[in-house]
Design a protein around this motif. Structure first.
Motif, short mmCIF file in Angstrom:
data_model
loop_
_atom_site.label_atom_id
_atom_site.label_comp_id
_atom_site.label_asym_id
_atom_site.label_seq_id
_atom_site.Cartn_x
_atom_site.Cartn_y
_atom_site.Cartn_z
N ALA A 7 -7.93 -11.89 4.04
CA ALA A 7 -8.10 -10.65 4.80
C ALA A 7 -6.93 -9.71 4.49
CB ALA A 7 -8.16 -10.95 6.29
N VAL A 8 -7.23 -8.44 4.46
CA VAL A 8 -6.20 -7.44 4.22
C VAL A 8 -5.19 -7.48 5.37
CG1 VAL A 8 -7.35 -5.50 5.40
CG2 VAL A 8 -5.87 -5.07 3.42
N LEU A 9 -3.97 -7.14 5.06
CA LEU A 9 -2.91 -7.04 6.05
C LEU A 9 -2.41 -5.59 6.08
CD1 LEU A 9 -0.89 -10.23 5.04
CD2 LEU A 9 -2.44 -9.98 7.00
N PRO A 10 -1.92 -5.11 7.21
CA PRO A 10 -1.41 -3.73 7.25
C PRO A 10 -0.37 -3.45 6.17
CG PRO A 10 -1.56 -4.61 9.47
CD PRO A 10 -1.86 -5.75 8.52
N GLU A 11 0.45 -4.44 5.86
CA GLU A 11 1.50 -4.24 4.85
C GLU A 11 0.96 -4.16 3.41
OE1 GLU A 11 1.96 -8.57 6.38
OE2 GLU A 11 1.55 -6.62 7.24
N ASP A 12 -0.35 -4.39 3.22
CA ASP A 12 -0.96 -4.25 1.90
C ASP A 12 -1.29 -2.79 1.57
OD1 ASP A 12 -1.04 -7.04 1.50
OD2 ASP A 12 -3.03 -7.19 2.44
N ALA A 13 -1.22 -1.92 2.56
CA ALA A 13 -1.71 -0.55 2.39
C ALA A 13 -1.03 0.20 1.25
CB ALA A 13 -1.57 0.23 3.70
N ALA A 14 0.28 0.07 1.10
CA ALA A 14 0.98 0.82 0.05
C ALA A 14 0.52 0.38 -1.34
CB ALA A 14 2.49 0.66 0.19
N LEU A 19 -3.09 1.19 -6.16
CA LEU A 19 -4.19 0.69 -6.97
C LEU A 19 -5.34 1.69 -7.00
CD1 LEU A 19 -5.59 -2.92 -6.78
CD2 LEU A 19 -7.12 -0.99 -6.67
N LEU A 20 -5.76 2.17 -5.81
CA LEU A 20 -6.88 3.10 -5.72
C LEU A 20 -6.52 4.46 -6.32
CD1 LEU A 20 -9.70 3.90 -4.89
CD2 LEU A 20 -8.86 4.19 -2.55
N ASN A 21 -5.30 4.92 -6.08
CA ASN A 21 -4.91 6.23 -6.62
C ASN A 21 -4.88 6.23 -8.14
OD1 ASN A 21 -4.77 7.32 -4.07
ND2 ASN A 21 -2.57 7.00 -3.87
N ALA A 22 -4.60 5.10 -8.76
CA ALA A 22 -4.67 5.01 -10.22
C ALA A 22 -6.10 5.18 -10.70
CB ALA A 22 -4.08 3.68 -10.71
N ILE A 23 -7.05 4.62 -9.97
CA ILE A 23 -8.46 4.76 -10.31
C ILE A 23 -8.91 6.21 -10.14
CG2 ILE A 23 -10.81 4.08 -9.63
CD1 ILE A 23 -9.54 1.34 -8.77
N THR A 34 -9.38 12.72 -4.22
CA THR A 34 -8.09 13.04 -3.62
C THR A 34 -7.34 11.75 -3.36
OG1 THR A 34 -9.08 14.97 -2.54
CG2 THR A 34 -6.97 14.19 -1.66
N ALA A 35 -6.08 11.73 -3.77
CA ALA A 35 -5.25 10.52 -3.58
C ALA A 35 -5.11 10.18 -2.10
CB ALA A 35 -3.89 10.73 -4.21
N PHE A 36 -4.91 8.90 -1.84
CA PHE A 36 -4.72 8.39 -0.49
C PHE A 36 -3.25 8.11 -0.22
CE2 PHE A 36 -9.18 7.49 -0.98
CZ PHE A 36 -9.69 7.54 0.31
N THR A 37 -2.81 8.43 0.98
CA THR A 37 -1.54 7.89 1.45
C THR A 37 -1.84 6.50 1.96
OG1 THR A 37 -1.85 8.64 3.73
CG2 THR A 37 -0.73 10.18 2.21
N PRO A 38 -0.85 5.62 2.04
CA PRO A 38 -1.11 4.30 2.61
C PRO A 38 -1.69 4.38 4.03
CG PRO A 38 0.95 4.27 1.42
CD PRO A 38 0.49 5.71 1.46
#
Length: 166
Positions: A7-14, A19-23, A34-38
């Motif tokens: 399961a994802v953890l809050p600390e995985d957001a950054a 990862l997503l912003n590179a895509i 549009t890029a995401f902030t964590p």
């Protein structure tokens, strides 16, 4: 070696935002432009109130990808909306299918009837991935404009979790 799915953890957001912003920056596959902030990624797709579940694939301490399942206003209750993203710059073979197995289990536990995937019509890899997972074409949303005005169809595929004939 299969990735560890958790399961994802809050600390995985950054790391997941990176990862997503590179895509997004590469372009051509995701509808996101549009890029995401964590913080924005966490709220919208990782742990926010509209998220049913989100899992990450990890190997040797690196996050290889994530899969989120949530609600969308265009979908009826009982149908979750899925999105899958894997790290650029290397073969991530087996990451998406490992994530999907875990997501399906959780979706059934939640009592969902089906899962929707909306994929850009020009995302050949994404369309093939969801077809391999057993998703069937359900609907086409034609000519959705990108930020630059380029029209791109959105293909909605559906994966049935429960027998709806009863």
């Amino acid at each position: 070696m299969n990735p560890k799915i958790r399961a994802v953890l809050p600390e995985d957001a950054a790391e997941l935002a990176e990862l997503l912003n590179a895509i997004i920056a590469r372009g051509g596959t995701t509808a996101f432009e549009t890029a995401f902030t964590p913080a924005r990624l966490a709220e919208a797709y990782l742990i926010g109130p509209s998220v049913h579940c989100c899992f990450v694939a990890e190997r040797n301490g690196q996050l290889l990808g994530f899969q989120t399942l949530g609600t969308q206003t265009f979908l009826p209750a009982g149908i979750g909306d899925i999105a899958t993203f894997t790290r650029l710059g290397g073969t991530q073979r087996g990451v998406g299918s490992a994530l999907f197995a875990t997501t399906c289990t959780r979706a059934r536990e939640l009592g969902l009837r089906a899962i929707n995937a909306t994929i850009r019509g020009d995302n050949v890899g994404g369309l093939a991935f969801y077809s391999r997972m057993g998703f069937l074409d359900h609907e086409v949303v034609p000519a959705v404009p990108l930020k630059d005005g380029t029209p791109v169809d959105r293909i909605r595929k559906r994966f049935v979790l429960v027998d709806q004939s009863t």
